[in-house]
Enzyme design. Structure first.
Site, mmCIF file in Angstrom:
data_model
loop_
_atom_site.group_PDB
_atom_site.id
_atom_site.type_symbol
_atom_site.label_atom_id
_atom_site.label_comp_id
_atom_site.label_asym_id
_atom_site.label_seq_id
_atom_site.Cartn_x
_atom_site.Cartn_y
_atom_site.Cartn_z
ATOM 1 N N SER A 1 0.851 -1.189 0.000
ATOM 2 C CA SER A 1 0.000 0.000 0.000
ATOM 3 C C SER A 1 0.888 1.240 0.000
ATOM 4 O O SER A 1 2.076 1.156 0.322
ATOM 5 C CB SER A 1 -0.840 -0.013 1.288
ATOM 6 O OG SER A 1 -1.538 1.197 1.450
ATOM 7 N N TYR B 1 -1.674 -0.646 10.907
ATOM 8 C CA TYR B 1 -1.868 -1.004 9.480
ATOM 9 C C TYR B 1 -0.602 -0.679 8.686
ATOM 10 O O TYR B 1 -0.118 -1.510 7.910
ATOM 11 C CB TYR B 1 -3.079 -0.248 8.916
ATOM 12 C CG TYR B 1 -3.345 -0.547 7.447
ATOM 13 C CD1 TYR B 1 -3.851 -1.782 7.049
ATOM 14 C CD2 TYR B 1 -3.099 0.412 6.460
ATOM 15 C CE1 TYR B 1 -4.095 -2.065 5.699
ATOM 16 C CE2 TYR B 1 -3.346 0.138 5.113
ATOM 17 C CZ TYR B 1 -3.840 -1.103 4.739
ATOM 18 O OH TYR B 1 -4.079 -1.370 3.410
HETATM 19 P P1 NDP Z 1 -11.790 -5.724 0.344
HETATM 20 O O1 NDP Z 1 -12.255 -5.569 1.738
HETATM 21 O O2 NDP Z 1 -12.751 -5.485 -0.763
HETATM 22 O O3 NDP Z 1 -11.131 -7.153 0.133
HETATM 23 C C1 NDP Z 1 -10.395 -7.796 1.128
HETATM 24 C C2 NDP Z 1 -10.309 -9.264 0.777
HETATM 25 O O4 NDP Z 1 -9.487 -9.910 1.766
HETATM 26 C C3 NDP Z 1 -11.663 -9.948 0.780
HETATM 27 O O5 NDP Z 1 -11.759 -10.768 -0.351
HETATM 28 C C4 NDP Z 1 -11.631 -10.790 2.048
HETATM 29 O O6 NDP Z 1 -12.341 -12.002 1.828
HETATM 30 C C5 NDP Z 1 -10.146 -11.099 2.152
HETATM 31 N N1 NDP Z 1 -9.767 -11.521 3.498
HETATM 32 C C6 NDP Z 1 -9.877 -10.853 4.667
HETATM 33 N N2 NDP Z 1 -9.476 -11.636 5.676
HETATM 34 C C7 NDP Z 1 -9.090 -12.817 5.127
HETATM 35 C C8 NDP Z 1 -8.585 -14.028 5.641
HETATM 36 N N3 NDP Z 1 -8.383 -14.201 6.957
HETATM 37 N N4 NDP Z 1 -8.301 -15.038 4.786
HETATM 38 C C9 NDP Z 1 -8.509 -14.886 3.466
HETATM 39 N N5 NDP Z 1 -8.997 -13.774 2.905
HETATM 40 C C10 NDP Z 1 -9.292 -12.748 3.748
HETATM 41 O O7 NDP Z 1 -10.550 -4.724 0.225
HETATM 42 P P2 NDP Z 1 -9.477 -4.442 -0.935
HETATM 43 O O8 NDP Z 1 -9.800 -5.172 -2.165
HETATM 44 O O9 NDP Z 1 -9.300 -2.989 -0.966
HETATM 45 O O10 NDP Z 1 -8.163 -5.064 -0.253
HETATM 46 C C11 NDP Z 1 -7.292 -5.950 -0.898
HETATM 47 C C12 NDP Z 1 -5.858 -5.618 -0.493
HETATM 48 O O11 NDP Z 1 -5.512 -4.324 -0.999
HETATM 49 C C13 NDP Z 1 -5.614 -5.560 1.014
HETATM 50 O O12 NDP Z 1 -4.384 -6.189 1.304
HETATM 51 C C14 NDP Z 1 -5.513 -4.069 1.284
HETATM 52 O O13 NDP Z 1 -4.737 -3.798 2.421
HETATM 53 C C15 NDP Z 1 -4.867 -3.582 0.007
HETATM 54 N N6 NDP Z 1 -5.017 -2.157 -0.267
HETATM 55 C C16 NDP Z 1 -6.256 -1.607 -0.437
HETATM 56 C C17 NDP Z 1 -6.391 -0.253 -0.646
HETATM 57 C C18 NDP Z 1 -7.723 0.414 -0.755
HETATM 58 O O14 NDP Z 1 -7.785 1.667 -0.693
HETATM 59 N N7 NDP Z 1 -8.813 -0.308 -0.931
HETATM 60 C C19 NDP Z 1 -5.202 0.628 -0.732
HETATM 61 C C20 NDP Z 1 -3.956 -0.074 -0.577
HETATM 62 C C21 NDP Z 1 -3.876 -1.405 -0.360
HETATM 63 P P3 NDP Z 1 -13.227 -12.783 2.916
HETATM 64 O O15 NDP Z 1 -13.801 -11.768 3.854
HETATM 65 O O16 NDP Z 1 -14.258 -13.473 2.074
HETATM 66 O O17 NDP Z 1 -12.288 -13.750 3.566
#
Ligand code: NDP
Length: 246
Positions: free
Chosen positions: A140, A153
């Protein structure tokens, strides 16, 4: 370069992971999608199959080492290879340190950092042995900068950035395993829904109002890195919305 490659995408049930799985499939990869919400994975698998892509899905909680190992083993059993791992699963329950939301700190360390370690551990011997592979970690902008409510974070994302460079140094030259660290700014996804600290309501509102990136923008960056010719390792991609200052 992506056609017929086998790609694992963690956290593929929403946001960046979902868009990435679709984009890699459209580029010709076979995609193995994991997350805890298997109903969402089933929906995505249906879309990919309808488009003629090859997909498998399986429950994956990246905090459980055995599930990470089981996931990789299932992919190897089905397709005999793992070429790309996108370590995307993550959460961002921002809070001021003084609120002492220690359970949330634990979850962030477990998912954002240990999940990346466990999933990478589950595939690295295979990639090392066949002398090819690509680990793509979603860090990020918070892996480069720090802000008060983001101390934990940011710490997890700084760790992912550091880990990516360490993995690159260890495996890129010796084992031909490429490593890419993707550093998005604000992306319009479900990520902010993990914030429980009420004092951050203003932050969440502001993020909602700004013109943020779309998950597809990050998926495009991932496809670019994965599709680069084998001699080129795209080490880092930092991508912010045009309107984001820091
Ligand atoms: P979302 O909340 O849309 O997606 C997060 C995903 O992570 C979901 O599919 C969720 O699936 C999964 N997840 C959470 N906990 C677990 C777990 N224990 N095991 C497996 N899967 C898990 O957010 P984003 O798409 O934005 O996030 C994706 C990545 O991008 C993250 O690492 C985030 O830190 C990073 N990011 C996002 C930014 C933003 O502004 N959105 C900016 C910079 C980085 P489920 O709940 O079904 O398990």
């Amino acid at each position: 370069m992506i056609k017929d490659k086998v790609a694992i995408v963690t956290g593929a049930s929403s946001g960046i992971g979902l868009a990435t799985a679709l984009a890699l499939s459209r580029a010709g990869a076979k995609v193995a999608i994991g997350a805890r919400r298997t109903d969402k994975l089933a929906d995505l698998a249906g879309v990919i199959e309808k488009e003629g892509g090859s997909v498998m899905y399986r429950r994956l909680d990246v905090t459980q080492r055995s599930e990470c190992e089981g996931f990789a083993a299932a992919v190897l059993e089905k397709w005999g290879s793992i070429d790309i791992l996108v370590n995307n699963a993550g959460l961002m329950p921002l809070s001021f340190f003084q609120s002492l939301k220690i359970d949330e700190w634990d979850r962030m360390v477990d998912v954002n950092l240990k999940g990346v370690l466990y999933c990478t551990a589950a595939v690295i011997s295979h990639m090392k042995e066949k002398k090819s592979g690509h680990i793509i970690n979603i860090s990020s902008v918070a892996g480069r900068t720090v802000f008060p409510s983001g101390s934990v974070y940011c710490a997890t994302k700084h760790a992912v950035t550091a880990l990516s460079e360490g993995l690159r140094q260890e495996f890129s030259t010796r084992s031909n395993v490429r490593v890419t660290c993707i550093e998005p700014g604000v992306v319009d996804t479900e990520l902010n829904s993990t914030i429980t600290d009420e004092s951050l309501a203003g932050f969440v509102k502001k993020a909602k109002e700004m013109e943020s990136l779309r998950a597809e923008d990050i998926a495009d960056a991932i496809v670019y890195a994965a599709g680069a010719p084998p001699h080129a390792n795209i080490n880092e991609i930092l991508i912010r919305p045009t309107t984001q200052e820091r």
